[in-house]
Design a protein around this motif. Structure first.
Motif, PDB file in Angstrom:
ATOM      1  N   HIS A   6       6.076   2.466 -11.336  1.00 11.80           N
ATOM      2  CA  HIS A   6       5.470   2.016 -12.582  1.00 11.80           C
ATOM      3  C   HIS A   6       4.023   1.604 -12.402  1.00 11.80           C
ATOM      4  N   LEU A   7       3.555   1.516 -11.146  1.00  9.11           N
ATOM      5  CA  LEU A   7       2.189   1.067 -10.868  1.00  9.11           C
ATOM      6  C   LEU A   7       1.266   2.254 -10.673  1.00  9.11           C
ATOM      7  N   PRO A   8      -0.028   2.077 -10.866  1.00  5.89           N
ATOM      8  CA  PRO A   8      -1.007   3.116 -10.531  1.00  5.89           C
ATOM      9  C   PRO A   8      -0.987   3.389  -9.034  1.00  5.89           C
ATOM     10  N   PRO A   9      -1.558   4.528  -8.613  1.00  7.84           N
ATOM     11  CA  PRO A   9      -1.448   4.930  -7.195  1.00  7.84           C
ATOM     12  C   PRO A   9      -1.936   3.880  -6.207  1.00  7.84           C
ATOM     13  N   GLU A  10      -3.128   3.335  -6.436  1.00  3.49           N
ATOM     14  CA  GLU A  10      -3.670   2.397  -5.458  1.00  3.49           C
ATOM     15  C   GLU A  10      -2.824   1.130  -5.383  1.00  3.49           C
ATOM     16  N   GLN A  11      -2.423   0.600  -6.552  1.00  5.69           N
ATOM     17  CA  GLN A  11      -1.572  -0.592  -6.551  1.00  5.69           C
ATOM     18  C   GLN A  11      -0.201  -0.276  -5.951  1.00  5.69           C
ATOM     19  N   ARG A  12       0.290   0.935  -6.238  1.00  2.00           N
ATOM     20  CA  ARG A  12       1.574   1.331  -5.666  1.00  2.00           C
ATOM     21  C   ARG A  12       1.490   1.433  -4.152  1.00  2.00           C
ATOM     22  N   ARG A  13       0.363   1.962  -3.658  1.00  4.79           N
ATOM     23  CA  ARG A  13       0.188   2.091  -2.204  1.00  4.79           C
ATOM     24  C   ARG A  13       0.188   0.711  -1.547  1.00  4.79           C
ATOM     25  N   LYS A  14      -0.495  -0.262  -2.155  1.00  2.00           N
ATOM     26  CA  LYS A  14      -0.530  -1.611  -1.584  1.00  2.00           C
ATOM     27  C   LYS A  14       0.857  -2.251  -1.594  1.00  2.00           C
ATOM     28  N   GLY A  31       8.073   7.319   3.394  1.00  2.00           N
ATOM     29  CA  GLY A  31       8.004   8.601   2.690  1.00  2.00           C
ATOM     30  C   GLY A  31       7.295   8.473   1.360  1.00  2.00           C
ATOM     31  N   TRP A  32       7.650   7.430   0.612  1.00  2.00           N
ATOM     32  CA  TRP A  32       6.953   7.209  -0.658  1.00  2.00           C
ATOM     33  C   TRP A  32       5.476   6.932  -0.439  1.00  2.00           C
ATOM     34  N   LEU A  33       5.153   6.170   0.624  1.00  2.00           N
ATOM     35  CA  LEU A  33       3.753   5.870   0.913  1.00  2.00           C
ATOM     36  C   LEU A  33       2.985   7.139   1.263  1.00  2.00           C
ATOM     37  N   ALA A  34       3.588   8.000   2.079  1.00  2.00           N
ATOM     38  CA  ALA A  34       2.919   9.258   2.429  1.00  2.00           C
ATOM     39  C   ALA A  34       2.708  10.114   1.192  1.00  2.00           C
ATOM     40  N   GLU A  35       3.691  10.139   0.299  1.00  2.00           N
ATOM     41  CA  GLU A  35       3.559  10.909  -0.935  1.00  2.00           C
ATOM     42  C   GLU A  35       2.396  10.386  -1.776  1.00  2.00           C
ATOM     43  N   VAL A  36       2.271   9.048  -1.872  1.00  2.00           N
ATOM     44  CA  VAL A  36       1.174   8.458  -2.658  1.00  2.00           C
ATOM     45  C   VAL A  36      -0.171   8.779  -2.024  1.00  2.00           C
ATOM     46  N   GLU A  37      -0.278   8.636  -0.699  1.00  3.14           N
ATOM     47  CA  GLU A  37      -1.552   8.874  -0.026  1.00  3.14           C
ATOM     48  C   GLU A  37      -1.976  10.334  -0.129  1.00  3.14           C
ATOM     49  N   GLU A  38      -1.007  11.262  -0.150  1.00  2.30           N
ATOM     50  CA  GLU A  38      -1.353  12.671  -0.311  1.00  2.30           C
ATOM     51  C   GLU A  38      -1.894  12.953  -1.709  1.00  2.30           C
ATOM     52  N   ARG A  39      -1.363  12.270  -2.683  1.00  2.00           N
ATOM     53  CA  ARG A  39      -1.765  12.542  -4.060  1.00  2.00           C
ATOM     54  C   ARG A  39      -3.025  11.805  -4.488  1.00  2.00           C
ATOM     55  N   MET A  40      -3.422  10.787  -3.724  1.00  7.18           N
ATOM     56  CA  MET A  40      -4.622  10.034  -4.102  1.00  7.18           C
ATOM     57  C   MET A  40      -5.866  10.844  -3.813  1.00  7.18           C
ATOM     58  N   PRO A  41      -6.874  10.868  -4.742  1.00 12.55           N
ATOM     59  CA  PRO A  41      -8.109  11.619  -4.506  1.00 12.55           C
ATOM     60  C   PRO A  41      -8.973  10.927  -3.468  1.00 12.55           C
ATOM     61  N   SER A  42      -9.940  11.676  -2.957  1.00 15.69           N
ATOM     62  CA  SER A  42     -10.847  11.121  -1.956  1.00 15.69           C
ATOM     63  C   SER A  42     -11.784  10.128  -2.607  1.00 15.69           C
ATOM     64  N   ASN A  62       0.197  15.007 -10.604  1.00 20.00           N
ATOM     65  CA  ASN A  62       0.780  14.850  -9.281  1.00 20.00           C
ATOM     66  C   ASN A  62       1.341  13.470  -9.029  1.00 20.00           C
ATOM     67  N   CYS A  63       0.986  12.500  -9.850  1.00 14.71           N
ATOM     68  CA  CYS A  63       1.455  11.143  -9.586  1.00 14.71           C
ATOM     69  C   CYS A  63       2.495  10.747 -10.616  1.00 14.71           C
ATOM     70  N   ALA A  64       3.326   9.800 -10.253  1.00 15.93           N
ATOM     71  CA  ALA A  64       4.423   9.386 -11.136  1.00 15.93           C
ATOM     72  C   ALA A  64       3.858   8.835 -12.420  1.00 15.93           C
ATOM     73  N   GLN A  65       4.476   9.197 -13.549  1.00 19.50           N
ATOM     74  CA  GLN A  65       3.973   8.812 -14.862  1.00 19.50           C
ATOM     75  C   GLN A  65       4.775   7.669 -15.467  1.00 19.50           C
ATOM     76  N   ASP A  66       5.344   6.856 -14.615  1.00 20.06           N
ATOM     77  CA  ASP A  66       6.027   5.662 -15.132  1.00 20.06           C
ATOM     78  C   ASP A  66       4.982   4.612 -15.384  1.00 20.06           C
TER      79      ASP A  66
END
Length: 603
Positions: free
Chosen positions: A379-387, A452-463, A485-489
């Motif tokens: 449910h969080l944005p990519p960067e917040q989800r990664r943290k 695994g979820w963390l790797a998925e998030v890091e792959e989808r995050m832009p540079s 590419n990122c979860a839309q929750d």
């Protein structure tokens, strides 16, 4: 140099241990007294400032017509300025109180505890040294008395032997027994003498060390402690004066403001204001004519005379009644000024609809509290989800380390039980080891899942280089097809959630109808005025605005910013005049205009 130092050292007062103890205690009491003095001064400053503020507030003009009239005069305006300056003056006394508390009272209170602890330690060492030397002295006295007693016993035994030896009636066996007794007493006396000599030598050595080494060192520490105490008092007294000196410039400005206010008073201007306020514009009455009672004539009265005849009294509309001298009270009251009814003002106030921009934030926060959080934080944005995922991994790693430490400890315990069966049964540890092993496997599987979820998030995050490019205002929008590419929750402004994974979202430049609302909260926003543009933003990730109040954006799309993030994680943007809505703040890179918020850029 050492002798010169010893000349001024407290070690010269080695026989004044009790007096030094009293003196240092008096020094501590003096510090406490000075601390209490500063504390009372601080309380006086606080109370004085409070009374000054209350005085200033008491004489502040009230919001009524009379005070508004008084504000026309320069002396009233000067008095108001004096009250404001007096309020600032009271603030400086509050500053004095705060500085006294923080710079002197707090430091001295902490230093007093340290001083008492240090003094107690030094005098404890001194008493311990005194007890040691007194114990040595008692041992010396005991060995001395024992030596004296043994010598007397040996002398008496020798006299008894000589008496027995001279007596011819005593048997030879008794003489021999007396001789052996005398020899034994002499030997005991010699042993006591040797013991006494050893104790004496030891005591002299300890006494010399006590008075020339131990006590001087202790007294030197006490002297250093006392000098530091006096120096600290000196520093605090300087601060006591500096606290007042630091506020003198501002106090001087306050007094200068009062002086300038007093100098700004203009008596002539105030007197002219009185004239302007109370001048009537009436002409003064004419001269009173002479009345000659010596002739049978009727007294004539001028039209402007103060004497009123019955005829003039009968003419209510005449000139004379309207023209009155300022010092004659006019009983005809002027008509009251028409005032607008209070109900009309209240109706006008209630008719103006207030802006309720915070209702959406209130509803979003309530929905977020009531909603459930997914395990993968989708449910969080990519960067917040990664943290969040990284923090969860770290937490699980700590739990794994704890379990491993327990396993190692139990393994060692089992080895000890195997080697020493009398200490315990090795088999009793196995259930716990099995349980810990299962816990470790479970935690490791959890770590792998989150990794695994963390790797998925890091792959989808832009540079970062892509997200740091700035863009200006846009002219047109081309239709763009992007892959989501990122979860839309995502959390929408109304607090609801949507979830779309690995789906393609096509965003076109055609206007998208703004979601209509049926709640009474959103009805308040229908009549809102159009908000001005305060900057632009660039979408870093695609976002589907399925929910009410949101707007769909495509990655790389440029939008106008009309409302900043107010702390709830949403930014209000506009695509064109008819299409606007909320997007997650973490999904866009905002570029505020210079005149809006100081050209601050944030992601």
């Amino acid at each position: 140099m050492l002798e010169e130092r010893m000349g001024d050292c407290w070690s010269r007062t080695k026989d004044q241990f009790d007096n030094l103890e009293k003196h240092t205690q008096w020094g501590i009491e003096f510090v406490e007294k000075y601390t209490k003095f500063v504390k009372e001064r601080s309380e006086i400053e606080t109370n004085y400032a409070k009374q000054i503020r209350n005085l200033s507030k008491k004489y502040q003009p009230k919001k009524n017509s009379k005070e508004e009239e008084e504000s026309k005069y320069t002396f009233c305006r000067a008095f108001l300025t004096t009250l404001n300056e007096l309020n600032d003056y009271a603030g400086q006394h509050e500053v004095i109180s705060e500085d006294l508390t923080s710079h002197i009272i707090t430091e001295l209170t902490r230093y007093l505890q340290e001083l008492k602890t240090e003094r107690k330690s030094h005098f404890h060492d001194g008493r311990k040294a005194q007890q040691h030397i007194e114990s040595s002295w008692k041992q010396l006295e005991a060995s001395k008395k024992r030596f004296e007693r043994e010598c007397k016993e040996a002398e008496r035994a020798q006299q008894y032997f000589e008496k027995m030896d001279a007596d011819i009636n005593v048997t030879k066996a008794d003489v021999e027994k007396a001789r052996q007794q005398a020899q034994m007493r002499h030997q005991m006396a010699n042993d006591s003498k040797s013991e006494y000599a050893a104790y004496l030598q030891k005591f002299n050595q300890e006494q010399n060390e006590h008075y020339y080494t131990v006590i001087p060192n202790i007294f030197q520490k006490l002297q250093d402690m006392e000098e530091k105490r006096i120096e600290r008092i000196s520093v605090c007294m300087k601060k006591f004066a500096d606290v007042d000196r630091q506020v003198l410039p501002i106090v001087g400005k306050c007094l200068d403001g009062m002086t300038n206010a007093a100098e700004s008073i203009e008596p002539k201007a105030d007197s002219k204001q009185v004239v302007e306020s109370f001048k009537s514009g009436f002409e003064p009455p004419g001269d009173v004519e002479f009345e000659d009672y010596g002739q049978a004539m009727k007294r004539t009265v001028s039209e402007t005379s103060l004497s009123n005849t019955k005829e003039s009294k009968e003419k209510p509309g005449g000139k004379t009644k309207g023209k009155l001298w300022p010092f004659i009270k006019n009983k005809n009251k002027s008509p009251k000024q028409h005032k607008e009814p209070l109900s009309h003002r209240l109706n006008d106030f209630m008719a103006s609809k207030p802006k309720m921009h915070c209702l959406r934030s209130l509803r979003r926060g309530l929905s977020l509290k009531l909603g459930s959080v997914p395990e993968d934080f989708s449910h969080l944005p990519p960067e917040q989800r990664r943290k969040k995922l990284q923090g969860k991994i770290d937490e699980l790693s700590k739990d794994i380390q704890k379990e491993m430490d327990q396993r190692d400890a139990l393994t060692k315990m089992k080895d000890v039980y195997i080697k020493n069966p009398q200490m315990g049964d090795p088999a009793s540890v196995d259930p716990r080891l099995t349980e810990i092993g299962q816990n470790i496997e479970k935690l490791q599987s959890e770590v792998q899942k989150f990794e695994g979820w963390l790797a998925e998030v890091e792959e989808r995050m832009p540079s970062k280089s892509d997200s740091q490019r700035k863009s200006g205002l846009y002219e047109t929008q081309n239709s763009t097809t992007v892959s989501n590419n990122c979860a839309q929750d995502r959390e929408s402004p109304d607090g609801s959630y949507t979830e779309e994974q690995n789906s393609e979202v096509q965003v076109k430049a055609q206007p998208i109808p703004t979601p209509t609302t049926t709640t009474e909260f959103d009805d308040e926003f229908d009549d809102e005025e159009v908000l001005p543009t305060i900057g632009t933003c660039k979408a870093l990730y695609p976002f589907e605005g399925h929910n009410e109040g949101t707007i769909s954006v495509a990655e790389g799309e440029l939008l106008y910013v009309i409302e900043e993030d107010k702390g709830d994680g949403w930014t209000r943007v506009r695509r064109n005049e008819d299409e606007e809505g909320y997007v997650p703040t973490s999904y866009v890179e905002v570029f505020l205009e210079t005149n809006a918020k100081g050209a601050m850029t944030y992601i």
